[in-house]
Design an enzyme around this catalytic site. Sequence first.
Site, mmCIF file in Angstrom:
data_model
loop_
_atom_site.group_PDB
_atom_site.id
_atom_site.type_symbol
_atom_site.label_atom_id
_atom_site.label_comp_id
_atom_site.label_asym_id
_atom_site.label_seq_id
_atom_site.Cartn_x
_atom_site.Cartn_y
_atom_site.Cartn_z
ATOM 1 N N HIS A 22 51.456 -32.269 -35.771
ATOM 2 C CA HIS A 22 51.662 -31.093 -34.916
ATOM 3 C C HIS A 22 53.142 -30.916 -34.623
ATOM 4 O O HIS A 22 53.965 -31.735 -35.002
ATOM 5 C CB HIS A 22 50.849 -31.234 -33.606
ATOM 6 C CG HIS A 22 51.570 -31.982 -32.521
ATOM 7 N ND1 HIS A 22 51.447 -31.680 -31.185
ATOM 8 C CD2 HIS A 22 52.445 -33.024 -32.574
ATOM 9 C CE1 HIS A 22 52.204 -32.500 -30.473
ATOM 10 N NE2 HIS A 22 52.814 -33.325 -31.276
ATOM 11 N N CYS A 31 62.025 -26.120 -30.218
ATOM 12 C CA CYS A 31 60.764 -26.349 -30.912
ATOM 13 C C CYS A 31 60.887 -27.640 -31.704
ATOM 14 O O CYS A 31 61.893 -27.864 -32.379
ATOM 15 C CB CYS A 31 60.477 -25.179 -31.855
ATOM 16 S SG CYS A 31 58.961 -25.383 -32.798
ATOM 17 N N HIS A 35 55.501 -33.551 -36.930
ATOM 18 C CA HIS A 35 55.360 -35.011 -36.888
ATOM 19 C C HIS A 35 53.908 -35.335 -36.561
ATOM 20 O O HIS A 35 53.118 -34.430 -36.290
ATOM 21 C CB HIS A 35 56.309 -35.611 -35.843
ATOM 22 C CG HIS A 35 56.011 -35.149 -34.455
ATOM 23 N ND1 HIS A 35 56.431 -33.928 -33.989
ATOM 24 C CD2 HIS A 35 55.311 -35.713 -33.458
ATOM 25 C CE1 HIS A 35 56.000 -33.778 -32.744
ATOM 26 N NE2 HIS A 35 55.309 -34.841 -32.396
ATOM 27 N N HIS A 37 50.747 -38.053 -34.757
ATOM 28 C CA HIS A 37 50.371 -39.053 -33.756
ATOM 29 C C HIS A 37 49.021 -39.642 -34.129
ATOM 30 O O HIS A 37 48.181 -38.955 -34.727
ATOM 31 C CB HIS A 37 50.191 -38.426 -32.369
ATOM 32 C CG HIS A 37 51.438 -37.845 -31.783
ATOM 33 N ND1 HIS A 37 52.452 -38.611 -31.255
ATOM 34 C CD2 HIS A 37 51.833 -36.555 -31.648
ATOM 35 C CE1 HIS A 37 53.407 -37.830 -30.807
ATOM 36 N NE2 HIS A 37 53.074 -36.563 -31.036
ATOM 37 N N HIS A 75 43.173 -35.920 -39.339
ATOM 38 C CA HIS A 75 43.864 -35.784 -40.635
ATOM 39 C C HIS A 75 44.197 -34.330 -40.981
ATOM 40 O O HIS A 75 44.175 -33.939 -42.142
ATOM 41 C CB HIS A 75 43.036 -36.417 -41.772
ATOM 42 C CG HIS A 75 42.971 -37.904 -41.660
ATOM 43 N ND1 HIS A 75 42.140 -38.683 -42.407
ATOM 44 C CD2 HIS A 75 43.645 -38.765 -40.864
ATOM 45 C CE1 HIS A 75 42.309 -39.957 -42.095
ATOM 46 N NE2 HIS A 75 43.213 -40.026 -41.148
ATOM 47 N N GLU A 154 48.884 -39.424 -26.751
ATOM 48 C CA GLU A 154 49.565 -39.250 -28.040
ATOM 49 C C GLU A 154 50.443 -40.440 -28.381
ATOM 50 O O GLU A 154 50.742 -40.665 -29.547
ATOM 51 C CB GLU A 154 50.345 -37.938 -28.105
ATOM 52 C CG GLU A 154 51.487 -37.815 -27.142
ATOM 53 C CD GLU A 154 52.292 -36.534 -27.332
ATOM 54 O OE1 GLU A 154 51.811 -35.591 -27.967
ATOM 55 O OE2 GLU A 154 53.412 -36.494 -26.805
HETATM 56 ZN ZN LIG Z 1 54.085 -34.847 -30.820
#
Ligand SMILES: [Zn+2]
Length: 167
Positions: A22, A31, A35, A37, A75, A154
């Site tokens: 995300h 912004c 990347h 998590h 995924h 996260e």
């Molecule tokens: Zn993040």
Amino acid sequence: MQRQGEFSVSVTKDYLVFASAHFITFAGHRCEGLHGHNYRASVTLEGDLNEEAWFVFDFVVLKKIMRRLCDDIDHLVLLPLASDRVKVAEDGEVVNVAVDGKPRYVFPRRDCALLPIPNTTVEMLAQLLTDRLRAELDTMGARGITAIEMEVEENFGQSAVYRLGLR
Ligand SMILES: [Zn+2]
């Protein structure tokens, strides 16, 4: 048996993991880059005791629903459909993503989760999972649930909690 307290049941993080990509937008023009998590969710249902079974809700059923909700976004690239700044446009087998009017990414459609939220923060993901769980509970006619509390983490020690009262 006399009872004065309240009951709740929880299914916690180790079972409910989704690894997703995300980026979020911040106030102003900032912004993040794309990347990922290893997100972990945890849910608590508060409610009346089912006095036939002496439980609030069946763990097996709750785990199964939550596992499916996590698998639905596992995924994948999580993209917000309700953002003022991030515009997500499906075009056949691809998804074009523009930020602040500038083209930024093209993803295969099958690798994206298009979500009805304004930003893919853990707060919004917690609310989304809560809304989806609530819809599942409604569909199956679950009774007596008085609140849903959803935590989405996260990073270790970095999470948001959303609580929805149902009464
Ligand atoms: Zn993040």
